[in-house]
Design an enzyme around this catalytic site. Structure first.
Site, mmCIF file in Angstrom:
data_model
loop_
_atom_site.group_PDB
_atom_site.id
_atom_site.type_symbol
_atom_site.label_atom_id
_atom_site.label_comp_id
_atom_site.label_asym_id
_atom_site.label_seq_id
_atom_site.Cartn_x
_atom_site.Cartn_y
_atom_site.Cartn_z
ATOM 1 N N GLU A 21 -23.918 -79.301 8.690
ATOM 2 C CA GLU A 21 -23.351 -78.038 8.227
ATOM 3 C C GLU A 21 -24.452 -77.099 7.763
ATOM 4 O O GLU A 21 -25.384 -77.508 7.075
ATOM 5 C CB GLU A 21 -22.370 -78.278 7.080
ATOM 6 C CG GLU A 21 -21.766 -76.987 6.537
ATOM 7 C CD GLU A 21 -20.714 -77.242 5.478
ATOM 8 O OE1 GLU A 21 -19.689 -77.874 5.804
ATOM 9 O OE2 GLU A 21 -20.923 -76.824 4.324
ATOM 10 N N PHE A 23 -25.180 -72.836 6.288
ATOM 11 C CA PHE A 23 -24.554 -71.640 5.737
ATOM 12 C C PHE A 23 -25.303 -70.400 6.216
ATOM 13 O O PHE A 23 -26.443 -70.490 6.679
ATOM 14 C CB PHE A 23 -24.489 -71.678 4.204
ATOM 15 C CG PHE A 23 -25.822 -71.686 3.507
ATOM 16 C CD1 PHE A 23 -26.509 -70.502 3.248
ATOM 17 C CD2 PHE A 23 -26.394 -72.886 3.091
ATOM 18 C CE1 PHE A 23 -27.742 -70.502 2.607
ATOM 19 C CE2 PHE A 23 -27.626 -72.897 2.433
ATOM 20 C CZ PHE A 23 -28.294 -71.709 2.192
ATOM 21 N N LYS A 26 -28.934 -64.836 3.770
ATOM 22 C CA LYS A 26 -28.730 -63.442 3.378
ATOM 23 C C LYS A 26 -29.783 -62.497 3.932
ATOM 24 O O LYS A 26 -29.633 -61.278 3.828
ATOM 25 C CB LYS A 26 -28.708 -63.335 1.846
ATOM 26 C CG LYS A 26 -27.490 -63.982 1.210
ATOM 27 C CD LYS A 26 -27.491 -63.760 -0.294
ATOM 28 C CE LYS A 26 -26.252 -64.350 -0.928
ATOM 29 N NZ LYS A 26 -26.222 -64.133 -2.391
ATOM 30 N N ASP A 116 -12.264 -70.226 -1.717
ATOM 31 C CA ASP A 116 -12.308 -70.028 -3.168
ATOM 32 C C ASP A 116 -12.050 -68.568 -3.510
ATOM 33 O O ASP A 116 -11.987 -67.704 -2.632
ATOM 34 C CB ASP A 116 -13.675 -70.449 -3.715
ATOM 35 C CG ASP A 116 -13.950 -71.923 -3.467
ATOM 36 O OD1 ASP A 116 -13.001 -72.723 -3.576
ATOM 37 O OD2 ASP A 116 -15.111 -72.258 -3.152
ATOM 38 N N TYR A 133 -1.988 -70.628 2.052
ATOM 39 C CA TYR A 133 -2.700 -71.902 1.984
ATOM 40 C C TYR A 133 -3.328 -72.227 3.330
ATOM 41 O O TYR A 133 -3.015 -71.597 4.347
ATOM 42 C CB TYR A 133 -1.738 -73.026 1.581
ATOM 43 C CG TYR A 133 -1.031 -72.777 0.278
ATOM 44 C CD1 TYR A 133 -1.706 -72.905 -0.936
ATOM 45 C CD2 TYR A 133 0.313 -72.392 0.258
ATOM 46 C CE1 TYR A 133 -1.065 -72.661 -2.135
ATOM 47 C CE2 TYR A 133 0.964 -72.148 -0.942
ATOM 48 C CZ TYR A 133 0.271 -72.285 -2.139
ATOM 49 O OH TYR A 133 0.906 -72.032 -3.326
ATOM 50 N N ALA A 134 -4.202 -73.233 3.334
ATOM 51 C CA ALA A 134 -4.871 -73.621 4.576
ATOM 52 C C ALA A 134 -3.862 -74.030 5.647
ATOM 53 O O ALA A 134 -4.083 -73.776 6.831
ATOM 54 C CB ALA A 134 -5.851 -74.762 4.304
#
Length: 299
Positions: A21, A23, A26, A116, A133-134
Site C-alpha cells: 500500500e 499513499f 504532497k 474518516d 456507510y461503506a
C-alpha cells in the site's frame, strides 16, 4: 483472475503472496520518489498494489491524485492495482468520476471505505444520504459496474474508535461482503492472538471471504508509539517492553522491528493458514523488503 480467486487458489497450496500500500505524496518530488520506489518494489512481485484515496485539488494540496498514481502503476509498470475509494466528502458525481477514471486506466479492483472525518471536522458526518456507510458504496459500485470491479473492504480486529463492540463490527463486515465485496484487508495490529481469534469469530458468523492481514512495519520508535496511540491499537507487553529497551537506538529499533513483524507473519501463516500479507509501506521499501527477506520469500 480476481484477487479473491487467486488467494483461494494459492492458499490451497500454501503459496505465499504479498501486496503493498502507498499513499499520495504532497509534492512533485515526493511523487517522483514514490514512482521510482514502486518501480523497484515491483521486482518483489506483489500480487497487487493499492493507493490510499486522495482526490487532489487545492483544498487537499497534493500535486497528483489517487487516480493518476493508479494509472501510472497500471500502465507504466504493469502492476495489478487496487484503488481506495471513500464515501466521506464525496458526492455521487465525485464517485462516478473516480470510478470512470479507474475503469479507463485498467484498474479492476476497488477498496471501498467509508473514510474518516475531514480534516476540519470534529467528527465524521456523511456528505450524502446515498453513501452513509461503506456498504452503500459497495452496493453502488456493484450496481453500476456489475462484475467489472472486484471490491475489497476493511476489517477491524482491534475495534474502531467509533465502535468498540467487536461483534457489531463483524456484523457490519458481513453486511459489506453480502453487498458485493469479495475480500477483506484488516487495519494494522500487533496482537496476533487477538487477530486469529477475530478471524475465527468472523468464520463462525458466516464470513468465508479471504481475510488479508494488514502488516505495519516498525522502523521508528516515535512513529510506532504515535501510530498505535492514534489508532487505538493494543501492543502485547513483551513487544512493548522489547521496543522500550532499545528506543534510543534507531538501528536496533529497525532490526528488532523486522524480527517482531517477521515472527508475527510466520505465526499468521502457520497457525492461521493465511498466506497473503498486505504491507502498509508508508511509501518506504527497506523495512518491507527486510521482513520479506527474513521470511525467505524474496526472489
Amino acid at each position: 483472475m480476481k484477487v479473491s480467486q487467486t488467494l483461494q487458489e494459492n492458499w490451497k497450496d500454501e503459496v505465499v503472496s504479498f501486496s503493498f500500500e502507498y499513499f499520495v505524496p504532497k509534492t512533485a518530488q515526493g511523487v517522483q520518489n514514490l514512482l521510482e520506489r514502486i518501480d523497484r518494489m515491483k521486482e518483489l512481485h506483489p500480487l497487487f498494489v493499492d493507493v490510499t484515496w486522495n482526490a487532489g485539488g487545492a483544498s487537499r494540496q497534493p500535486v497528483t491524485s489517487t487516480n493518476e498514481l493508479i494509472g501510472k502503476a497500471q500502465k507504466l509498470y504493469g502492476l495489478n492495482t487496487c484503488m481506495h475509494l471513500t464515501c466521506t466528502g464525496m458526492s455521487q458525481e465525485d464517485v462516478d468520476l473516480a470510478l470512470s477514471k479507474a475503469y479507463n486506466s485498467g484498474c479492476r479492483c476497488i477498496l471501498a471505505l467509508r473514510g474518516d472525518a475531514l480534516v476540519d471536522d470534529e467528527k465524521w458526518d456523511p456528505s450524502s444520504e446515498k453513501f452513509m456507510y461503506a456498504r452503500d458504496l459497495v452496493k453502488y459500485i456493484r450496481a453500476k459496474y456489475d462484475d467489472h470491479f472486484e471490491i475489497g473492504v476493511a476489517g477491524y480486529p482491534e475495534g474502531h474508535p467509533e465502535q468498540h463492540d467487536s461483534e457489531i463490527l463483524i456484523d457490519h463486515l458481513k453486511e459489506k461482503l453480502d453487498a458485493g465485496a469479495s475480500f477483506v484487508i484488516t487495519q494494522m495490529f500487533y496482537d496476533v492472538e487477538n487477530f486469529l481469534s477475530w478471524v475465527d469469530r468472523c468464520r463462525v458468523k458466516g464470513i468465508t471471504a479471504p481475510i488479508i492481514p494488514g502488516i505495519m512495519p516498525i522502523s521508528n520508535y516515535a512513529s510506532f508509539v504515535r501510530r498505535v496511540k492514534w489508532c487505538e491499537i493494543a501492543v502485547p507487553k513483551d513487544i512493548m517492553c522489547a521496543l522500550d529497551s532499545v528506543k534510543d537506538d534507531e538501528a536496533a529499533v529497525r532490526d528488532l522491528g523486522v524480527d517482531i513483524m517477521a515472527n508475527m507473519c510466520k505465526t499468521i501463516m502457520e497457525r492461521g493458514h493465511i498466506y497473503h500479507l498486505h504491507f502498509y509501506t508508508m511509501n518506504l521499501e527497506k523495512s518491507t523488503k527486510s521482513i520479506m527477506d527474513h521470511l525467505g520469500v524474496t526472489y
